[in-house]
Design a protein around this motif. Structure first.
Motif, PDB file in Angstrom:
ATOM      1  N   PHE A   1      31.691   9.907   6.429  1.00 45.69           N
ATOM      2  CA  PHE A   1      32.946   9.070   6.440  1.00 45.69           C
ATOM      3  C   PHE A   1      34.158   9.707   7.233  1.00 45.69           C
ATOM      4  O   PHE A   1      35.179   9.151   7.206  1.00 45.69           O
ATOM      5  CB  PHE A   1      33.331   8.765   4.950  1.00 45.69           C
ATOM      6  CG  PHE A   1      32.256   7.862   4.437  1.00 45.69           C
ATOM      7  CD1 PHE A   1      32.323   6.458   4.631  1.00 45.69           C
ATOM      8  CD2 PHE A   1      31.502   8.308   3.447  1.00 45.69           C
ATOM      9  CE1 PHE A   1      31.463   5.645   4.060  1.00 45.69           C
ATOM     10  CE2 PHE A   1      30.629   7.415   2.785  1.00 45.69           C
ATOM     11  CZ  PHE A   1      30.426   6.022   3.044  1.00 45.69           C
ATOM     12  N   ASP A   2      33.729  11.000   7.807  1.00 48.56           N
ATOM     13  CA  ASP A   2      34.868  11.777   8.352  1.00 48.56           C
ATOM     14  C   ASP A   2      35.000  11.128   9.868  1.00 48.56           C
ATOM     15  O   ASP A   2      33.869  10.606  10.478  1.00 48.56           O
ATOM     16  CB  ASP A   2      34.505  13.223   8.558  1.00 48.56           C
ATOM     17  CG  ASP A   2      34.477  13.738   7.061  1.00 48.56           C
ATOM     18  OD1 ASP A   2      34.086  14.776   6.825  1.00 48.56           O
ATOM     19  OD2 ASP A   2      35.354  13.309   6.074  1.00 48.56           O
ATOM     20  N   ARG A   3      35.883  11.468  10.585  1.00 52.53           N
ATOM     21  CA  ARG A   3      36.216  10.948  11.771  1.00 52.53           C
ATOM     22  C   ARG A   3      35.304  11.530  12.850  1.00 52.53           C
ATOM     23  O   ARG A   3      35.102  12.984  12.688  1.00 52.53           O
ATOM     24  CB  ARG A   3      37.653  11.356  12.149  1.00 52.53           C
ATOM     25  CG  ARG A   3      37.940  10.523  13.703  1.00 52.53           C
ATOM     26  CD  ARG A   3      39.498  10.426  13.887  1.00 52.53           C
ATOM     27  NE  ARG A   3      40.002  11.989  13.359  1.00 52.53           N
ATOM     28  CZ  ARG A   3      41.284  12.041  13.773  1.00 52.53           C
ATOM     29  NH1 ARG A   3      42.279  11.315  13.876  1.00 52.53           N
ATOM     30  NH2 ARG A   3      41.735  13.369  13.226  1.00 52.53           N
ATOM     31  N   PHE A   4      34.599  11.080  13.706  1.00 55.92           N
ATOM     32  CA  PHE A   4      33.642  11.513  14.781  1.00 55.92           C
ATOM     33  C   PHE A   4      32.524  12.266  14.352  1.00 55.92           C
ATOM     34  O   PHE A   4      31.599  12.698  15.045  1.00 55.92           O
ATOM     35  CB  PHE A   4      34.138  12.673  15.784  1.00 55.92           C
ATOM     36  CG  PHE A   4      35.600  11.995  16.487  1.00 55.92           C
ATOM     37  CD1 PHE A   4      35.789  10.802  16.932  1.00 55.92           C
ATOM     38  CD2 PHE A   4      36.818  12.949  15.795  1.00 55.92           C
ATOM     39  CE1 PHE A   4      36.883  10.668  17.376  1.00 55.92           C
ATOM     40  CE2 PHE A   4      37.971  12.277  16.447  1.00 55.92           C
ATOM     41  CZ  PHE A   4      38.194  11.227  17.127  1.00 55.92           C
TER      42      PHE A   4
ATOM     43  N   GLY B   1      27.284   5.773  20.262  1.00 58.07           N
ATOM     44  CA  GLY B   1      28.342   5.626  19.168  1.00 58.07           C
ATOM     45  C   GLY B   1      29.170   6.901  19.293  1.00 58.07           C
ATOM     46  O   GLY B   1      28.921   7.877  19.560  1.00 58.07           O
ATOM     47  N   MET B   2      30.324   6.845  18.641  1.00 59.11           N
ATOM     48  CA  MET B   2      31.412   7.595  18.603  1.00 59.11           C
ATOM     49  C   MET B   2      31.793   8.045  17.302  1.00 59.11           C
ATOM     50  O   MET B   2      32.507   8.982  17.051  1.00 59.11           O
ATOM     51  CB  MET B   2      32.832   7.116  19.184  1.00 59.11           C
ATOM     52  CG  MET B   2      32.778   6.719  20.469  1.00 59.11           C
ATOM     53  SD  MET B   2      32.425   8.116  21.687  1.00 59.11           S
ATOM     54  CE  MET B   2      33.978   8.926  21.387  1.00 59.11           C
ATOM     55  N   GLY B   3      30.819   7.735  16.085  1.00 58.42           N
ATOM     56  CA  GLY B   3      31.117   8.200  14.778  1.00 58.42           C
ATOM     57  C   GLY B   3      32.396   7.652  14.372  1.00 58.42           C
ATOM     58  O   GLY B   3      32.910   8.552  13.627  1.00 58.42           O
ATOM     59  N   LEU B   4      32.762   6.656  14.537  1.00 61.19           N
ATOM     60  CA  LEU B   4      34.239   5.942  13.855  1.00 61.19           C
ATOM     61  C   LEU B   4      33.986   5.017  12.984  1.00 61.19           C
ATOM     62  O   LEU B   4      34.949   4.695  12.245  1.00 61.19           O
ATOM     63  CB  LEU B   4      35.106   5.676  15.035  1.00 61.19           C
ATOM     64  CG  LEU B   4      35.665   6.649  16.040  1.00 61.19           C
ATOM     65  CD1 LEU B   4      36.264   6.106  17.311  1.00 61.19           C
ATOM     66  CD2 LEU B   4      36.528   7.580  15.376  1.00 61.19           C
TER      67      LEU B   4
END
Length: 521
Positions: free
Chosen positions: A467-470, A481-484
């Motif tokens: 759930f953290d950014r990236f 994907g960018m992990g956002l």
């Protein structure tokens, strides 16, 4: 005699084959291996190389009788704990019974006996023996652990003393800043050459740290040092600022240091001082300060834009492609075309709204997010999002099933649908072509959305960071994907006063649950 080697077997010894068969028939329902011996000697020979959980000995055997056999069993350390039941064909005689118990018997059974009663006794004795064995093994294990801990403690003490001697030798030559203080006032007892060089003409040795470096007081450095002295827990500080005139030119400069404060101990193990180890990070701090704001704004905007614009564009493109194919084949008329175009129009409206709101998304990291609350049915939004992503699911070889009940609440429709879409897109992407299920229900006085896939799953160690950014739990090359998506979903849910959770294991699929309050002032 059987050659079975199971330690949970029952050993029976009787010189009459008929008695052995009868006992075996009685005990067979217990499901334990049964070892038959026709004499005491044969039973002892078996126990030389094997274990058993219970021995049942006939008293009147030729050669070694049951009592003598029991005495020999009790005389060996390995077999002395085996429970023994004596079986006698003669009437109960108090002297016989006394002799049996004197030889360590657990029970004394007179023939004829009740099979059910005998089985019950054997079952209880086996259970008691199993627990006794477990306790003995546990006690032996604890004894070995205590010995190992004692040995390790002695080794550690010796190593600690050797390390202390080596450390003292290396401190002075270290290129980093090293200092040692004593007592609660942190009086400087030793500083290495690099530390004295940076402090210039300041008098250091024999003075309390707060007097030598008062500029660190507002930054809480010495309070942290106090806490280390009291608790014994090391403290790691970053970018402590201090003005230093390294070459005594009257031109102090603001410098930054990362540092570690850890306790030192006397031979008795009591804390008697601190060791401070610091290294300069001034260049890194200044470079970061120059570039931080511009890079952060640029990267956040580009990352969020590239990820979020894809969410409405993919179903929109698929819908338009499907419509064009139908037109090319002449398989549609105006009546069929209108709902397709209306759906595409809704997508463009959502896309336009997303573009307008993308600048607000950058505020998520600072805890500010604008919500346009309205009364809405969560089930309706889930069905709408699922319908928009049907083409994407078909392309992935999966199916989407929706099970809902009406749940009305005040939420931001666009943002909630963004959460649903992000979770659904992930389920399709990582679901391995297996079915994806969405459910909406009332739970704990609120609304609950559940998105379940049967795909690759998420390992326990990755669940705290996805759930953290990236952050991602899989390779970018494998899935893109960018992990956002999950980061944005969590921030939106948090802004609504809700909660998002994941339950998963590697290779067992994933279940994401979103709980939302049904009303929000």
């Amino acid at each position: 005699m059987s050659s079975l080697e199971q330690s949970d077997c029952i050993l029976i010894a009787d010189d009459h084959p008929a008695n052995l068969l009868a006992l075996e028939a009685v005990l067979e329902p217990l499901g334990r291996p049964i070892i038959q011996s026709s004499s005491g000697v044969e039973a002892l020979r078996y126990l030389l190389d094997h274990d058993c959980s219970l021995a049942m000995l006939d008293v009147a055997m030729p050669g070694l009788d049951g009592f003598e056999t029991a005495a020999l069993i009790r005389s060996r350390e390995r077999t002395r704990h085996i429970p023994i039941i004596f079986i006698s064909a003669s009437a109960r005689d108090e002297m016989h019974v006394f002799k049996g118990y004197a030889q360590g018997a657990i029970d004394y059974v007179v023939k004829p006996f009740d099979p059910d009663v005998l089985r019950a006794k054997v079952t209880n004795l086996l259970a008691l023996y199993r627990r006794s064995e477990e306790m003995r093994r546990e006690a032996a294990l604890r004894g070995r652990e205590r010995d190992e801990l004692r040995e390790k403690e002695q080794e550690a003490r010796a190593e600690a003393e050797a390390q202390r001697q080596r450390l003292h030798t290396l401190l002075v030559q270290s290129p980093a800043v090293v200092a040692i203080t004593k007592g609660r006032e942190h009086v400087f007892e030793l500083v290495n050459e690099r530390c004295q060089q940076l402090l210039g003409s300041r008098q250091v040795l024999g003075r309390p740290a707060r007097e030598v470096l008062p500029e660190l007081l507002p930054q809480g450095v010495w309070k942290s040092a106090d806490a280390v002295y009291e608790s014994g827990n090391a403290f790691v500080g970053t970018e402590a600022a201090i003005s230093l005139d390294e070459h005594d030119r009257g031109e102090p400069q603001r410098r930054f240091f990362n540092f570690v404060v850890q306790p030192t101990r006397d031979p008795a193990g009591n804390i008697d001082g601190l060791m401070l180890h610091a290294f300069e990070v001034t260049d890194q701090v200044r470079a970061r300060e120059r570039e931080r704001d511009a890079i952060r704004l640029r990267d956040e905007f580009l990352s969020i834009a590239s990820h979020e614009l894809r969410t409405p564009l993919t179903p929109l493109r698929l819908q338009l492609q499907s419509t064009l194919k139908c037109l090319d084949k002449g398989e549609t008329d105006a009546a069929d075309l209108r709902p397709r175009l209306e759906l595409a129009l809704r997508q463009t409206v959502r896309l336009g709204t997303l573009v307008t709101d993308l600048l607000e998304v950058s505020r998520i990291s600072s805890g500010r997010l604008t919500l346009q609350l309205e009364e809405m049915d969560l089930a309706e939004s889930v069905r709408d999002v699922a319908e928009r992503h049907e083409p994407e699911a078909r392309n992935a070889g999966t199916t989407i099933s929706v099970q809902t009940e009406p749940v009305i609440g005040r939420w931001d429709r666009l943002r909630i649908e963004q959460v649903i879409a992000n979770l659904l897109v992930n389920a399709i992407k990582y679901g391995g072509g297996l079915p994806v299920r969405l459910t909406v229900e009332r739970a704990d006085g609120g609304a609950r959305l559940t998105v379940r896939d049967e795909g690759i799953g998420i390992s326990t160690e990755d669940q705290d960071r996805i759930f953290d950014r990236f952050e991602r739990a899989v390779s970018v090359r494998s899935y893109g994907g960018m992990g956002l998506g999950l980061y944005i979903a969590q921030q939106i849910v948090d802004a609504h006063g809700g909660r998002i959770q994941v339950r998963s294991a590697r290779g067992e699929g994933s279940t994401f649950m979103v709980d939302l309050p049904v009303s929000r002032e």
